[in-house]
Write an enzyme that holds these catalytic residues in place. Structure first.
Site, PDB file in Angstrom:
ATOM      1  N   ASP A  10       0.868  -1.179   0.000  1.00  0.00           N
ATOM      2  CA  ASP A  10       0.000   0.000   0.000  1.00  0.00           C
ATOM      3  C   ASP A  10       0.907   1.232   0.000  1.00  0.00           C
ATOM      4  O   ASP A  10       2.141   1.115  -0.128  1.00  0.00           O
ATOM      5  CB  ASP A  10      -1.016  -0.042   1.157  1.00  0.00           C
ATOM      6  CG  ASP A  10      -0.402   0.303   2.518  1.00  0.00           C
ATOM      7  OD1 ASP A  10       0.833   0.435   2.622  1.00  0.00           O
ATOM      8  OD2 ASP A  10      -1.181   0.423   3.485  1.00  0.00           O
ATOM      9  N   CYS A  67       3.293  -2.690   4.021  1.00  0.00           N
ATOM     10  CA  CYS A  67       2.376  -1.601   4.349  1.00  0.00           C
ATOM     11  C   CYS A  67       3.078  -0.754   5.404  1.00  0.00           C
ATOM     12  O   CYS A  67       4.297  -0.885   5.577  1.00  0.00           O
ATOM     13  CB  CYS A  67       1.002  -2.114   4.782  1.00  0.00           C
ATOM     14  SG  CYS A  67       0.940  -3.001   6.349  1.00  0.00           S
ATOM     15  N   THR A  69       2.930  -0.724   8.729  1.00  0.00           N
ATOM     16  CA  THR A  69       3.459  -1.549   9.829  1.00  0.00           C
ATOM     17  C   THR A  69       3.926  -2.924   9.365  1.00  0.00           C
ATOM     18  O   THR A  69       4.651  -3.604  10.093  1.00  0.00           O
ATOM     19  CB  THR A  69       2.362  -1.786  10.878  1.00  0.00           C
ATOM     20  OG1 THR A  69       1.249  -2.415  10.222  1.00  0.00           O
ATOM     21  CG2 THR A  69       1.906  -0.481  11.521  1.00  0.00           C
ATOM     22  N   HIS A 100      10.968 -23.216   9.539  1.00  0.00           N
ATOM     23  CA  HIS A 100      10.038 -23.979  10.380  1.00  0.00           C
ATOM     24  C   HIS A 100       8.576 -23.864   9.944  1.00  0.00           C
ATOM     25  O   HIS A 100       7.816 -24.811  10.125  1.00  0.00           O
ATOM     26  CB  HIS A 100      10.154 -23.530  11.837  1.00  0.00           C
ATOM     27  CG  HIS A 100      11.437 -23.970  12.488  1.00  0.00           C
ATOM     28  ND1 HIS A 100      11.712 -23.750  13.816  1.00  0.00           N
ATOM     29  CD2 HIS A 100      12.523 -24.610  11.985  1.00  0.00           C
ATOM     30  CE1 HIS A 100      12.909 -24.245  14.113  1.00  0.00           C
ATOM     31  NE2 HIS A 100      13.430 -24.758  13.013  1.00  0.00           N
ATOM     32  N   HIS A 135       8.641 -30.332  11.292  1.00  0.00           N
ATOM     33  CA  HIS A 135       7.942 -29.077  10.997  1.00  0.00           C
ATOM     34  C   HIS A 135       6.851 -29.272   9.947  1.00  0.00           C
ATOM     35  O   HIS A 135       5.882 -28.512   9.908  1.00  0.00           O
ATOM     36  CB  HIS A 135       8.946 -28.019  10.546  1.00  0.00           C
ATOM     37  CG  HIS A 135      10.011 -27.774  11.565  1.00  0.00           C
ATOM     38  ND1 HIS A 135       9.743 -27.245  12.806  1.00  0.00           N
ATOM     39  CD2 HIS A 135      11.341 -28.048  11.540  1.00  0.00           C
ATOM     40  CE1 HIS A 135      10.860 -27.184  13.513  1.00  0.00           C
ATOM     41  NE2 HIS A 135      11.846 -27.665  12.772  1.00  0.00           N
TER      42      HIS A 135
HETATM   43  C1  RB5 Z   1      -2.071   3.052   6.238  1.00  0.00           C
HETATM   44  O1  RB5 Z   1      -2.076   4.324   6.787  1.00  0.00           O
HETATM   45  C2  RB5 Z   1      -1.690   2.019   7.283  1.00  0.00           C
HETATM   46  O2  RB5 Z   1      -2.754   1.828   8.151  1.00  0.00           O
HETATM   47  C3  RB5 Z   1      -1.266   0.743   6.625  1.00  0.00           C
HETATM   48  O3  RB5 Z   1      -0.190   0.985   5.797  1.00  0.00           O
HETATM   49  C4  RB5 Z   1      -0.815  -0.374   7.546  1.00  0.00           C
HETATM   50  O4  RB5 Z   1       0.131   0.074   8.450  1.00  0.00           O
HETATM   51  C5  RB5 Z   1      -1.882  -1.135   8.181  1.00  0.00           C
HETATM   52  O5  RB5 Z   1      -1.626  -2.141   8.898  1.00  0.00           O
END
Ligand code: RB5
Length: 149
Positions: A10, A67, A69, A100, A135
């Protein structure tokens, strides 16, 4: 070793995807980039699906997903039947999720890790093979959960 990957991100992971893509191409890894291709806002669940489907069709061996996070896109990927995605920001986990868990998707956060670490995470993931053995039975249990819930 994994030789081919599909990329998905994203807007929060776009810049990191671009950095890792350059590194993978320099390494000679075959890369299919499913976007996103700019900083314009898109929804991470939408961006997880095409690269994971490419894995399931056997067109590539694994997906690398990004993304903000790494967490949201890993949650989306893990909803897809047959995908075993791990959100990693440490080398040990990136290596052992292959060894694993036979992970077929690595997820990283563009707001969590820098480009240098992300490239090393990708290398650790791609260069590690599934160990099988005990595993394999555990990974089969993951598939059984998928079938039964
Ligand atoms: C987008 O702002 C953010 O929420 C997305 O990139 C991600 O971190 C969601 O888990």
């Amino acid at each position: 070793m994994i030789h081919s990957v599909a990329l998905g991100a994203d807007h929060g992971g776009y810049a990191l995807k671009e950095a890792v893509k350059e590194h993978l191409l320099a390494r000679g890894i075959e890369v299919t980039d499913f976007g996103t291709h700019s900083e314009e806002s898109v929804d991470y669940p939408d961006m997880a699906v095409p690269p994971c489907e490419a894995v399931l069709r056997g067109e590539v061996e694994a997906a690398l997903l990004f993304c903000g996070t790494g967490v949201g896109i890993s949650m989306a990927a893990n909803k897809i039947h047959g995908i075993r995605a791990c959100c990693c920001s440490d080398i040990f986990s990136a290596r052992y999720t292959r060894a694993h868990n036979n992970a077929n998707a690595l997820c990283m956060g563009g707001r969590v890790v820098g480009a240098g670490l992300a490239c090393e995470l990708a290398d650790a993931f791609l260069d590690t093979d599934f160990e099988g053995g005990r595993h394999a039975a555990r990974v089969a249990k993951l598939a059984a959960i998928e079938e039964n819930h």
